[in-house]
Design an enzyme around this catalytic site. Structure first.
Site, short mmCIF file in Angstrom:
data_model
loop_
_atom_site.label_atom_id
_atom_site.label_comp_id
_atom_site.label_asym_id
_atom_site.label_seq_id
_atom_site.Cartn_x
_atom_site.Cartn_y
_atom_site.Cartn_z
N ALA A 248 0.77 -1.06 -0.12
CA ALA A 248 0.05 0.21 -0.03
C ALA A 248 0.71 1.27 -0.03
O ALA A 248 0.64 2.21 -0.60
CB ALA A 248 -1.01 -0.05 1.28
N ASP B 220 -0.72 -8.37 -3.46
CA ASP B 220 -0.87 -7.49 -2.47
C ASP B 220 -0.88 -6.05 -3.10
O ASP B 220 -1.69 -5.16 -2.80
CB ASP B 220 -0.03 -7.51 -1.21
O1 PMV Z 1 2.01 -10.56 2.86
P1 PMV Z 1 1.37 -12.08 3.51
O2 PMV Z 1 1.85 -12.51 4.51
O3 PMV Z 1 -0.28 -11.80 3.48
O4 PMV Z 1 1.45 -13.05 2.04
C1 PMV Z 1 1.18 -12.83 0.82
C2 PMV Z 1 0.86 -14.17 0.36
C3 PMV Z 1 1.86 -15.08 -0.24
O5 PMV Z 1 1.42 -15.91 -1.26
C4 PMV Z 1 2.51 -15.89 0.88
C5 PMV Z 1 3.18 -14.19 -0.94
C6 PMV Z 1 2.78 -13.62 -2.09
O6 PMV Z 1 3.61 -12.73 -2.49
O7 PMV Z 1 1.96 -13.95 -2.61
#
Ligand code: PMV
Length: 320
Positions: free
Chosen positions: A109, A150
């Site tokens: 973010a 994310d």
């Molecule tokens: O940032 P987190 O801990 O919510 O993990 C993201 C999800 C993973 O698949 C573990 C990593 C990724 O980059 O997709």
């Protein structure tokens, strides 16, 4: 003249870890927003204020490789602009957001909000796709690994379906998500866990690859359950996904306790979210069961977080 941008955090619903290895994933944007305000600064300098008493001043030439935790993602995002020769003058940034991240996507973010605010300040008119690609590159520069799930949530908001890591996601038409989210009380090390799962895959590809493939198939089915509001089926898929994450070794006793607490209160299903090793879990519960699920989660030591999901992605406001 100054420009402010905000971007949401995220909750990974399905596909955790497998998405890093080319399988699908589903993520929703959450209303824990991070803010960056950009204004013109001194020539060839980046100034970043992360709290009233914490200010960093860095010459543009010193930006590559800055790893200080509170500014690493801001610096990596600015570096993306610098490497494309998009910054002609110095830049002053002020960042803010929830003081605890709960593992809900603060890094992505902040990276997205930095790129959105700075690019708008310099009149660059970047598309969401460009911001997505640059923010993903910034996060990879700092972390060395990651699917971009994310970052997608921070840019596009809503609830997104990822066909493959790094590709622009599809927006799902989901009206509401009957979720209860609880923090397990400890922070997870995403990068370490991603590396541990990758190492497990290298040692046992014949075992781990089928687990990823099953997680990928769960995502495909979960997508239609979400779009059609078939919560009971979605709950069953959620529980299977949790079992597979346990098989990958990303669960903890505390997360498992919370998952079982939610299920014992008749949640449709529950699983950890994200890398595992700590951070958050979630449960699906309709209104009639929500209060009992919350009570059980709290009794099991969970910190229930009241968070809206499927919120808008990055937003930019020009200020005088
Ligand atoms: O940032 P987190 O801990 O919510 O993990 C993201 C999800 C993973 O698949 C573990 C990593 C990724 O980059 O997709």
């Amino acid at each position: 003249m100054q420009v402010s941008a905000s971007a949401p955090g995220k909750l990974v619903l399905f596909g955790d870890h497998a998405v890093v290895h080319g399988y699908p994933g589903i993520v929703t944007a959450v209303d824990r927003r991070y803010y960056v305000t950009a204004s013109i600064g001194d020539n060839a300098m980046l100034q970043v204020r992360t709290s009233p008493d914490r200010q960093h001043e860095l010459p543009f030439g010193a930006l590559p490789g800055v790893q200080e935790p509170d500014i690493a993602f801001v610096v990596a995002a600015v570096n993306q602009l610098l490497s494309r020769k998009m910054l002609k003058r110095g830049l002053r940034l002020v960042t803010s957001g929830p003081c605890r991240s709960l593992g809900l996507g603060s890094s992505s973010a902040i990276s997205v909000a930095t790129l959105a605010a700075a690019s708008q300040l310099f009149g660059l008119d970047l598309s969401p796709e460009e911001i997505y690609k640059m923010a993903r590159a910034a996060v990879l520069d700092v972390q060395g690994a990651g699917s971009g799930l994310d970052v997608a949530a921070a840019v596009y908001g809503g609830t997104c379906y990822f066909e493959r890591a790094g590709e622009v996601p599809e927006m799902l038409s989901v009206e509401r998500l009957p979720l209860v989210i609880a923090y397990s009380g400890s922070k997870a090390g995403t990068v370490d866990l991603v590396q541990e799962v990758a190492a497990l895959r290298s040692r046992h590809p014949d075992l781990v690859e089928p687990v990823f493939a099953m997680i990928g198939r769960i995502c495909i089915r979960a997508r239609s359950c979400l779009e059609e509001g078939r919560w009971c089926d979605l709950g069953a898929l959620t529980n299977i996904n949790q079992g597979l994450l346990e098989a990958l070794g990303t669960g903890t006793a505390k997360l498992a306790n919370l998952v079982y607490a939610a299920r014992s209160a008749q949640a449709w299903g529950a699983k950890l979210s994200g890398a595992g090793g700590g951070d958050c879990m979630f449960a699906w519960a309709d209104d009639s069961r929500r209060a009992q699920v919350i009570d059980r989660l709290e009794a099991a030591g969970g910190e229930v977080a009241v968070i809206a999901c499927g919120v808008p992605g990055v937003q930019v406001v020009d200020e005088a």
